[in-house]
Design a protein around this motif. Sequence first.
Motif, mmCIF file in Angstrom:
data_model
loop_
_atom_site.group_PDB
_atom_site.id
_atom_site.type_symbol
_atom_site.label_atom_id
_atom_site.label_comp_id
_atom_site.label_asym_id
_atom_site.label_seq_id
_atom_site.Cartn_x
_atom_site.Cartn_y
_atom_site.Cartn_z
ATOM 1 N N ASN A 106 -7.453 1.327 10.494
ATOM 2 C CA ASN A 106 -8.601 1.668 9.652
ATOM 3 C C ASN A 106 -9.764 2.203 10.489
ATOM 4 O O ASN A 106 -10.462 3.129 10.073
ATOM 5 C CB ASN A 106 -9.040 0.463 8.828
ATOM 6 C CG ASN A 106 -8.028 0.109 7.754
ATOM 7 O OD1 ASN A 106 -7.221 0.933 7.344
ATOM 8 N ND2 ASN A 106 -8.056 -1.128 7.305
ATOM 9 N N ALA B 200 -8.980 5.796 11.330
ATOM 10 C CA ALA B 200 -9.260 6.664 10.181
ATOM 11 C C ALA B 200 -10.762 6.889 10.032
ATOM 12 O O ALA B 200 -11.211 8.012 9.767
ATOM 13 C CB ALA B 200 -8.678 6.047 8.905
ATOM 14 N N HIS C 224 -6.192 11.457 10.263
ATOM 15 C CA HIS C 224 -6.683 10.530 9.245
ATOM 16 C C HIS C 224 -5.537 10.063 8.348
ATOM 17 O O HIS C 224 -5.408 8.869 8.046
ATOM 18 C CB HIS C 224 -7.782 11.206 8.415
ATOM 19 C CG HIS C 224 -8.411 10.311 7.416
ATOM 20 N ND1 HIS C 224 -7.984 10.252 6.114
ATOM 21 C CD2 HIS C 224 -9.427 9.417 7.523
ATOM 22 C CE1 HIS C 224 -8.714 9.364 5.459
ATOM 23 N NE2 HIS C 224 -9.589 8.842 6.293
ATOM 24 N N GLU C 225 -4.703 10.998 7.933
ATOM 25 C CA GLU C 225 -3.557 10.686 7.081
ATOM 26 C C GLU C 225 -2.620 9.677 7.767
ATOM 27 O O GLU C 225 -2.221 8.679 7.157
ATOM 28 C CB GLU C 225 -2.817 11.992 6.783
ATOM 29 C CG GLU C 225 -1.546 11.865 5.986
ATOM 30 C CD GLU C 225 -0.909 13.228 5.808
ATOM 31 O OE1 GLU C 225 -1.354 13.986 4.919
ATOM 32 O OE2 GLU C 225 0.032 13.549 6.569
ATOM 33 N N ARG D 75 -4.174 6.234 7.924
ATOM 34 C CA ARG D 75 -4.118 5.556 6.618
ATOM 35 C C ARG D 75 -2.707 5.034 6.333
ATOM 36 O O ARG D 75 -2.540 3.943 5.803
ATOM 37 C CB ARG D 75 -4.560 6.517 5.507
ATOM 38 C CG ARG D 75 -5.990 6.984 5.578
ATOM 39 C CD ARG D 75 -6.990 6.218 4.730
ATOM 40 N NE ARG D 75 -6.515 5.610 3.528
ATOM 41 C CZ ARG D 75 -6.433 6.199 2.334
ATOM 42 N NH1 ARG D 75 -6.780 7.458 2.175
ATOM 43 N NH2 ARG D 75 -5.988 5.536 1.293
#
Length: 167
Positions: free
Chosen positions: A127, A130, A154-155, A158
Amino acid sequence: MAEVGADVASHGVSDSPCESNDKLITQTCSKTPYPSQCVSYLKAVDASKDVRDVPGLGIIMAQVLVLKAQDPKDILFVLLGVGKRPDIQVQLKTCLESYSFIIKTAMPAAIDSFKIGKPRLAEDYANTAALVVSKCEKSFNGKSPITNENNVTHEIARILGAIAKQL
């Protein structure tokens, strides 16, 4: 391969090792925000075919994140070295530091967290990864020189967080 088959059989699974692994990947990825991308990332790593549990998939995804984070880090390093855009040097440096943190600190710690049975720590590191990537992109008002790379990183972060959350 007989050893892997014996391991699967000892858990009462009648499918072949490959089918069993495909089910594990599909079931695990179905509980992430990007199921099809999760499956693609995991299956792209040859070692994932030997993984038999969710923590193992988490470790693979953390390794994928390290590999994918290297590209934007390299781009940022080059952009900083060229120095042609003094107006964005501060943002570039901050983003570079974020990617260095992901590669050198957060993901090794996430991998260790999976190994020692502390998935909440792995989730926290994912987290955080991200979050820092989102902050990087926002520092350029959503139009950074590495927008695509930020989106991919980021993907994956996550997805990793969602895998860890399943434990």
